[in-house]
Write a protein that holds these residues in place. Structure first.
Motif, mmCIF file in Angstrom:
data_model
loop_
_atom_site.group_PDB
_atom_site.id
_atom_site.type_symbol
_atom_site.label_atom_id
_atom_site.label_comp_id
_atom_site.label_asym_id
_atom_site.label_seq_id
_atom_site.Cartn_x
_atom_site.Cartn_y
_atom_site.Cartn_z
ATOM 1 N N ILE A 25 0.837 -1.208 0.000
ATOM 2 C CA ILE A 25 0.000 0.000 0.000
ATOM 3 C C ILE A 25 0.871 1.257 0.000
ATOM 4 C CG2 ILE A 25 -1.670 1.351 1.345
ATOM 5 C CD1 ILE A 25 -2.743 -1.327 2.407
ATOM 6 N N THR A 26 0.573 2.171 -0.930
ATOM 7 C CA THR A 26 1.217 3.483 -0.938
ATOM 8 C C THR A 26 0.150 4.525 -1.222
ATOM 9 O OG1 THR A 26 1.692 3.212 -3.293
ATOM 10 C CG2 THR A 26 3.492 2.704 -1.758
ATOM 11 N N SER A 27 0.564 5.777 -1.187
ATOM 12 C CA SER A 27 -0.308 6.876 -1.580
ATOM 13 C C SER A 27 -0.265 7.025 -3.102
ATOM 14 C CB SER A 27 0.207 8.161 -0.918
ATOM 15 O OG SER A 27 -0.514 9.280 -1.374
ATOM 16 N N ASP A 28 -1.366 7.474 -3.702
ATOM 17 C CA ASP A 28 -1.339 7.866 -5.110
ATOM 18 C C ASP A 28 -0.774 9.283 -5.163
ATOM 19 O OD1 ASP A 28 -2.785 5.506 -5.315
ATOM 20 O OD2 ASP A 28 -4.010 6.268 -6.966
ATOM 21 N N ILE A 29 0.242 9.482 -5.974
ATOM 22 C CA ILE A 29 0.968 10.761 -5.903
ATOM 23 C C ILE A 29 1.197 11.400 -7.266
ATOM 24 C CG2 ILE A 29 2.186 10.151 -3.781
ATOM 25 C CD1 ILE A 29 4.662 9.616 -5.668
ATOM 26 N N GLU A 30 1.509 12.698 -7.203
ATOM 27 C CA GLU A 30 2.058 13.427 -8.355
ATOM 28 C C GLU A 30 3.367 14.038 -7.883
ATOM 29 O OE1 GLU A 30 -0.322 16.248 -10.595
ATOM 30 O OE2 GLU A 30 -2.147 15.395 -9.743
ATOM 31 N N ILE A 31 4.447 13.714 -8.563
ATOM 32 C CA ILE A 31 5.750 14.245 -8.149
ATOM 33 C C ILE A 31 5.946 15.645 -8.725
ATOM 34 C CG2 ILE A 31 8.252 13.920 -8.340
ATOM 35 C CD1 ILE A 31 7.842 10.972 -8.076
ATOM 36 N N ILE A 32 6.429 16.545 -7.897
ATOM 37 C CA ILE A 32 6.731 17.907 -8.357
ATOM 38 C C ILE A 32 8.177 18.267 -8.028
ATOM 39 C CG2 ILE A 32 4.363 18.739 -8.132
ATOM 40 C CD1 ILE A 32 5.347 20.193 -5.499
ATOM 41 N N ARG A 33 8.652 19.315 -8.705
ATOM 42 C CA ARG A 33 9.950 19.888 -8.364
ATOM 43 C C ARG A 33 9.752 20.886 -7.227
ATOM 44 N NH1 ARG A 33 14.032 20.695 -11.737
ATOM 45 N NH2 ARG A 33 14.028 22.868 -11.100
ATOM 46 N N MET A 34 10.818 21.161 -6.481
ATOM 47 C CA MET A 34 10.708 22.086 -5.349
ATOM 48 C C MET A 34 10.191 23.450 -5.792
ATOM 49 S SD MET A 34 11.234 22.137 -1.961
ATOM 50 C CE MET A 34 9.730 23.065 -1.816
ATOM 51 N N ASP A 42 -7.314 19.790 -6.791
ATOM 52 C CA ASP A 42 -6.869 19.303 -8.100
ATOM 53 C C ASP A 42 -5.558 18.530 -7.946
ATOM 54 O OD1 ASP A 42 -6.260 18.933 -10.776
ATOM 55 O OD2 ASP A 42 -5.534 20.989 -11.045
ATOM 56 N N VAL A 43 -5.615 17.410 -7.240
ATOM 57 C CA VAL A 43 -4.435 16.555 -7.090
ATOM 58 C C VAL A 43 -4.898 15.131 -6.826
ATOM 59 C CG1 VAL A 43 -4.259 17.293 -4.667
ATOM 60 C CG2 VAL A 43 -2.348 16.072 -5.723
ATOM 61 N N LYS A 44 -4.244 14.175 -7.464
ATOM 62 C CA LYS A 44 -4.583 12.770 -7.247
ATOM 63 C C LYS A 44 -3.361 12.038 -6.722
ATOM 64 C CE LYS A 44 -8.573 12.413 -10.146
ATOM 65 N NZ LYS A 44 -9.190 11.905 -11.382
ATOM 66 N N TYR A 45 -3.265 11.821 -5.394
ATOM 67 C CA TYR A 45 -4.069 12.448 -4.354
ATOM 68 C C TYR A 45 -3.162 13.171 -3.369
ATOM 69 C CZ TYR A 45 -8.350 10.526 -6.132
ATOM 70 O OH TYR A 45 -9.422 10.271 -6.937
ATOM 71 N N ARG A 46 -1.853 13.193 -3.717
ATOM 72 C CA ARG A 46 -0.908 13.907 -2.886
ATOM 73 C C ARG A 46 0.257 14.369 -3.755
ATOM 74 N NH1 ARG A 46 -2.569 15.511 2.105
ATOM 75 N NH2 ARG A 46 -1.147 15.020 3.805
ATOM 76 N N PHE A 47 0.661 15.628 -3.593
ATOM 77 C CA PHE A 47 1.902 16.073 -4.221
ATOM 78 C C PHE A 47 3.078 15.613 -3.368
ATOM 79 C CE2 PHE A 47 -0.933 19.534 -5.888
ATOM 80 C CZ PHE A 47 -0.757 19.256 -7.235
#
Ligand SMILES: [Zn+2]
Ligand SMILES: [Zn+2]
Length: 351
Positions: free
Chosen positions: A312-321, A335-340
């Motif tokens: 199990i992990t979080s559903d994420i969107e990776i971002i730059r700093m 507007d994020v699925k489901y964690r940045f």
């Protein structure tokens, strides 16, 4: 002192920007962690923008931290260089009060030390969080993170994960129970995954038809549109337990009415305004309306181990700093699925 680079807010209305700062040297019980990923929690935004009126600037947010141990103090026995570890919302507590002794450091009677904007108990200043290259934390507040999972997707388990796991465990959610999760965001999506993995029959409540498919994909057996009065009426009195992860204003009595006799509704979303409760919602079926705050250190370790075993992990969107302000704006619109999650290799080498 340890020189670090982080992203900090310097005032309520200032965008986050690079900041050079120092952390304490590694003491006997300390672990120095090179941060690889840090999740973005709603609290980060509230704190950076002083929405709780208690922010001490400069403020380096971030309390969903994962990384590798770079150095350990002379008394550290539980960790060694290279270990994959996590740090959540707390970096210390009194360790002596009843709550601390029961492993419920989040309810420390003198107050736990927050990972950022917290006051160090040894007089070493205000804590700085995980939007940074490294962190120094007492080994008692460092978690072993599962190495079998996507490391970036492990980071949000340290706050969003434990916040939903703790009440599910406290109220012994499991097979044979019908469990409702209200709201599909950073918290709610973890609630759905955990409740399903714990063996419950899971029903997701959402206001948004566009989230039905995702709710089912994430593990819900059914998805109910909470704006549909007929669909809601059909669920009346059918739930053993409901986890409410909504932080916007909503009618709590509608959900209390879905509980069976002796059912429990636990609030983990935190609306700014009071939620009016009709006492009749409670007394007619001896229902309980409760709240819950993150989770203790032992319980957080239990959750991480469970995630490792169950994939199990979080559903994420990776971002730059440097995308953090844009991420905050999108987060405000859900507007994020489901964690940045911030990739720390994008942190500038100097500020
Ligand atoms: Zn958080
Ligand atoms: Zn305590």
């Amino acid at each position: 002192m340890l020189s670090c680079v982080g992203y900090a807010a310097t005032a309520a209305n200032a965008p986050l920007a690079p900041l050079a700062f120092e952390r304490r040297d590694v003491g006997p019980d300390d672990v120095r962690i090179d941060i690889t990923y840090c999740g973005v929690c709603h609290s980060d935004l509230h704190q950076a923008r002083n929405e709780w009126k208690n922010t001490i600037y400069p403020c380096v947010p971030g309390h969903e931290i994962v990384g590798h141990v770079a150095e350990v103090g002379s008394s550290v026995t539980r960790f060694k260089k290279g270990d994959f570890v996590g740090v959540g919302c707390m970096v210390d507590s009194c360790r002596e009060c009843t709550s601390c002794k029961e492993g419920l450091e989040q309810y420390c009677e003198v107050g736990f030390v927050g990972t950022y904007n917290g006051e160090d108990r040894q007089g070493r200043g205000i804590t700085f969080g995980g939007y940074s290259s490294a962190v120094v934390v007492d080994q008692a507040f460092v978690l072993r993170a599962p190495t079998s999972l996507d490391p970036a997707a492990v980071a949000p388990l340290l706050c969003a994960g434990i916040t939903t796991w703790s009440p599910l465990r406290k109220w012994k959610v499991g097979p044979g129970q019908r469990v409702g999760i209200v709201g599909l965001g950073g918290l709610g999506h973890m609630g759905v995954k955990f409740a399903r993995a714990l063996g419950a029959e899971v029903v997701l409540f959402t206001t948004s038809a566009s989230k039905v498919e995702d709710g089912l994909r994430l593990g819900a057996h059914e998805v109910v549109l909470s704006k549909d009065p007929d669909a809601m009426a059909k669920e009346s009195g059918r739930f053993d337990f409901i986890l409410d992860a909504v932080s916007a204003k909503h009618d709590i009595n509608e959900y209390l009415g879905l509980l069976k006799r002796d059912g429990v509704l636990v609030q983990v979303g935190a609306p700014e305004e009071p939620l009016p409760v009709s006492v009749f919602s409670l007394i007619m079926k001896r229902r309980t309306f409760a709240g819950s705050l993150i989770g203790g250190i032992a319980e957080t370790q239990e959750m991480l181990d469970f995630c490792g075993e169950h994939g199990i992990t979080s559903d994420i969107e990776i971002i730059r700093m440097d995308e953090i302000e844009a991420a905050y704006e999108r987060m405000l619109k859900s507007d994020v699925k489901y964690r940045f999650v911030i990739d720390m290799t994008s942190m500038p080498a100097s500020a």
